[in-house]
Structure formats: C-alpha cells, structure tokens
Design a protein around this motif. Sequence first.
Motif, PDB file in Angstrom:
ATOM      1  N   UNK A  97      10.404-112.953  71.451  1.00 29.81           N
ATOM      2  CA  UNK A  97      11.804-113.006  71.026  1.00 29.81           C
ATOM      3  C   UNK A  97      12.309-111.617  70.663  1.00 29.81           C
ATOM      4  N   UNK A  98      11.485-110.844  69.966  1.00 26.25           N
ATOM      5  CA  UNK A  98      11.886-109.492  69.588  1.00 26.25           C
ATOM      6  C   UNK A  98      12.102-108.632  70.830  1.00 26.25           C
ATOM      7  N   UNK A  99      11.212-108.794  71.812  1.00 22.98           N
ATOM      8  CA  UNK A  99      11.336-108.019  73.049  1.00 22.98           C
ATOM      9  C   UNK A  99      12.571-108.460  73.831  1.00 22.98           C
ATOM     10  N   UNK A 100      12.814-109.769  73.820  1.00 18.28           N
ATOM     11  CA  UNK A 100      13.999-110.299  74.485  1.00 18.28           C
ATOM     12  C   UNK A 100      15.268-109.771  73.822  1.00 18.28           C
ATOM     13  N   UNK A 101      15.263-109.766  72.508  1.00 18.12           N
ATOM     14  CA  UNK A 101      16.412-109.253  71.754  1.00 18.12           C
ATOM     15  C   UNK A 101      16.673-107.782  72.088  1.00 18.12           C
ATOM     16  N   UNK A 102      15.592-106.998  72.144  1.00 19.77           N
ATOM     17  CA  UNK A 102      15.732-105.578  72.501  1.00 19.77           C
ATOM     18  C   UNK A 102      16.225-105.425  73.936  1.00 19.77           C
ATOM     19  N   UNK A 103      15.685-106.266  74.827  1.00 20.70           N
ATOM     20  CA  UNK A 103      16.095-106.193  76.222  1.00 20.70           C
ATOM     21  C   UNK A 103      17.549-106.563  76.439  1.00 20.70           C
ATOM     22  N   UNK A 104      18.057-107.454  75.596  1.00 18.35           N
ATOM     23  CA  UNK A 104      19.443-107.910  75.717  1.00 18.35           C
ATOM     24  C   UNK A 104      20.416-107.077  74.886  1.00 18.35           C
ATOM     25  N   UNK A 105      19.917-106.037  74.238  1.00 13.25           N
ATOM     26  CA  UNK A 105      20.743-105.308  73.264  1.00 13.25           C
ATOM     27  C   UNK A 105      22.026-104.742  73.882  1.00 13.25           C
ATOM     28  N   UNK A 160      18.870-114.741  71.036  1.00 12.78           N
ATOM     29  CA  UNK A 160      18.661-113.289  71.099  1.00 12.78           C
ATOM     30  C   UNK A 160      19.958-112.562  71.411  1.00 12.78           C
ATOM     31  N   UNK A 161      20.773-113.136  72.279  1.00  8.31           N
ATOM     32  CA  UNK A 161      22.051-112.541  72.647  1.00  8.31           C
ATOM     33  C   UNK A 161      22.987-112.434  71.450  1.00  8.31           C
ATOM     34  N   UNK A 162      22.989-113.466  70.605  1.00 15.51           N
ATOM     35  CA  UNK A 162      23.918-113.510  69.472  1.00 15.51           C
ATOM     36  C   UNK A 162      23.324-112.921  68.183  1.00 15.51           C
ATOM     37  N   UNK A 163      22.065-112.525  68.223  1.00 15.34           N
ATOM     38  CA  UNK A 163      21.441-111.917  67.050  1.00 15.34           C
ATOM     39  C   UNK A 163      21.651-110.413  67.090  1.00 15.34           C
ATOM     40  N   UNK A 164      22.704-109.964  66.429  1.00 14.43           N
ATOM     41  CA  UNK A 164      23.064-108.545  66.481  1.00 14.43           C
ATOM     42  C   UNK A 164      22.474-107.747  65.314  1.00 14.43           C
ATOM     43  N   UNK A 165      21.677-108.421  64.477  1.00 14.01           N
ATOM     44  CA  UNK A 165      21.035-107.698  63.376  1.00 14.01           C
ATOM     45  C   UNK A 165      19.933-106.802  63.905  1.00 14.01           C
TER      46      UNK A 165
END
Length: 332
Positions: A31-39, A326-331
Amino acid sequence: MGFFSIFKKSDKTEPEQTQEQQDSQASVGFFQKLKEGLSKTSGKLVGGMENIFLGRKEIDEDLLEELEELFITSDVGVETTMKIIDSVRQQVDRKTLKSPEELKLALKEQIFNILNIDNSLVQTTDRPYVMIVVGVNGTGKTTSIAKMAKMFKEQGLKTCLAAGDTFRAAAIDQLCVWADRVDVPVVKQSAGSDSAAVIFDAIQSCKAKEMDVLICDTAGRLQTKVNLMKELEKIIRVAKKELPDAPHEVLLVLDATSGQNALSQAVKFHEDVNLTGIVLTKLDGTAKGGSIIGIVDELKVPVKFIGFGEGIDDLKPFDAKNFVDALFDTQK
C-alpha cells in the motif's frame, strides 16, 4: 478468494506464518509503495480537489464546474467526467450532499464503483492456462510478461512463455533474457516466423509437459495497422482450436503516462480482440493515471495488474479499494 486461488496447489506444506499473516504484512508495504507510485496522479486529481474545496463551506455550480474541468484535465475523460459530476450534482440537488468534505467522499465512492469490476481469473480445467498479452511497443509489455511469470511461478505453477512477437528479433531476445532471469522456459522460432505457429507450438509443448500457465507475447506495432489486428485474431483462433476455453485471458498492456492516447488504444484493441483485462504500467512516472478511470468506465474491462517501477516485483494484482484509498490518501 485470492487473485490466483484457482491455481493454488494443495500439496504444499504450511509455512510457520499463516498465509493471512504473510498477506497482511505484504499488503502494508505494498500500500505504501502504491501510494508513492500514485503520488503524481493523486497530487493532480485529489490535490486539485482539495485546492478547489479550500475555504468553501457549501457546494455550488461554480465548484462543480471547476471539478469538471479538473477531472477532464486529469485525463479521466469527458464522458466519464460528465457521468461522475452529474451523479454528484443530483445528490446535491436532493440535499444528500451538503459540504465539500461529503462531496470528496462521494467522488471517491464514484471512482471506486467504476473500477470495482470483478477481475478474477476465468475458471477452467484447461491446462495450460493461456494468456495472450497485447499492446503497442514501449508500454512495458515484455517486462510485464516476465513479472507475471514470476508471480505465477511463486504460486508453485509450472509457467512457460511464448515469443509470439516475431516481427522483431530484438523482442524475441528480450523475452529470452527475462525468461532466464525468472527461470522459466520459452518457446520461440526465428524472427519473421508466423506468430500463430509459435503459439500453436507453445500450447502443444505445454500440454506435453503438463505446464500450468502459458503467457504469450505478441507484436506491438501501432494499433491502427490492420495487419497487426489480423495477426492477433489468427493467434486467438489457433489457441481456441487447441483448448476449449483458450485464450483464457487477453490482456492489454497500457502505459499510464500516455493519458488519453491509452483510451484510443484500448478501444481499438477491445473492438478487434475482445480484451478480458488491462495491465497498467508506469504509474510511478505520471500524473495521468486518472485515464484508467475513463478506460474502465467506457470499456467495462477490469484492470488485472498494475505496475509502478522497474523491479521484478513491481507488478501486482489490481485491487480497486487499495487503489482508490492510495489515490485519495494525500498525507505524507
């Protein structure tokens, strides 16, 4: 049911950790990697929403028009954007949405509902399970095939590749290099050979050797070329003659950085070869990842894998909830 559960082997001994524990640990890191990838995509789309909402306490038509413009410039696509905005406009009119924060949650739900299509694999008793992978050159098709092969192999499945892109000698060589890295066999012929003949040989070989999965590369010339589509159609006909349900998957590899061009590619391939799924690559390098929302909405074809990096493990089965969270987690 897990993404590959129809292939799970029952004769493996249980590890010290339960599969659920292993999956939980892996999912946190993923999830963390996905979040970074979608940043970049998140910054463009969700960050743009937050800027529009800033200082506003109620929803008016100006706000909705700004959101509409944001979605279109984020490559979501005009038709899908209109569908999403019209839906939330109706909720505003019914007074079920009253604040920008409620609107943000409603938009998140709209995007999730679009992407949340069943992406499980076809149930079949056929072996091998035949996957034909299509897409234009430069999308990451060959590397995606290798990454999928590694995933299947890690499931304990006997996996083979077919070098069906006979148009370019370099494509055959590249597939062989990747096959060596993940330690799976390749069925190939010389450059210029009939692609359908390569796939035929590969299916015959896999039957004889009792292989579980066959992943077939194909040529990637521009999707507007009639001869390419005829070649792909011939490959599919040959596969169907050999196995009753084959090909079990026809996967289109799309480069997320191509934005709306990806939609035109997807429409053309789907018309000609009836896609069963999408592999979305290069998410980590673009703010145009929003294009997948419009593609899935228009074609009703699920995303089956997403890729966000060059590493051999940087391709994973797609999960709509994880993707949207992940897309909506902007923190940070």
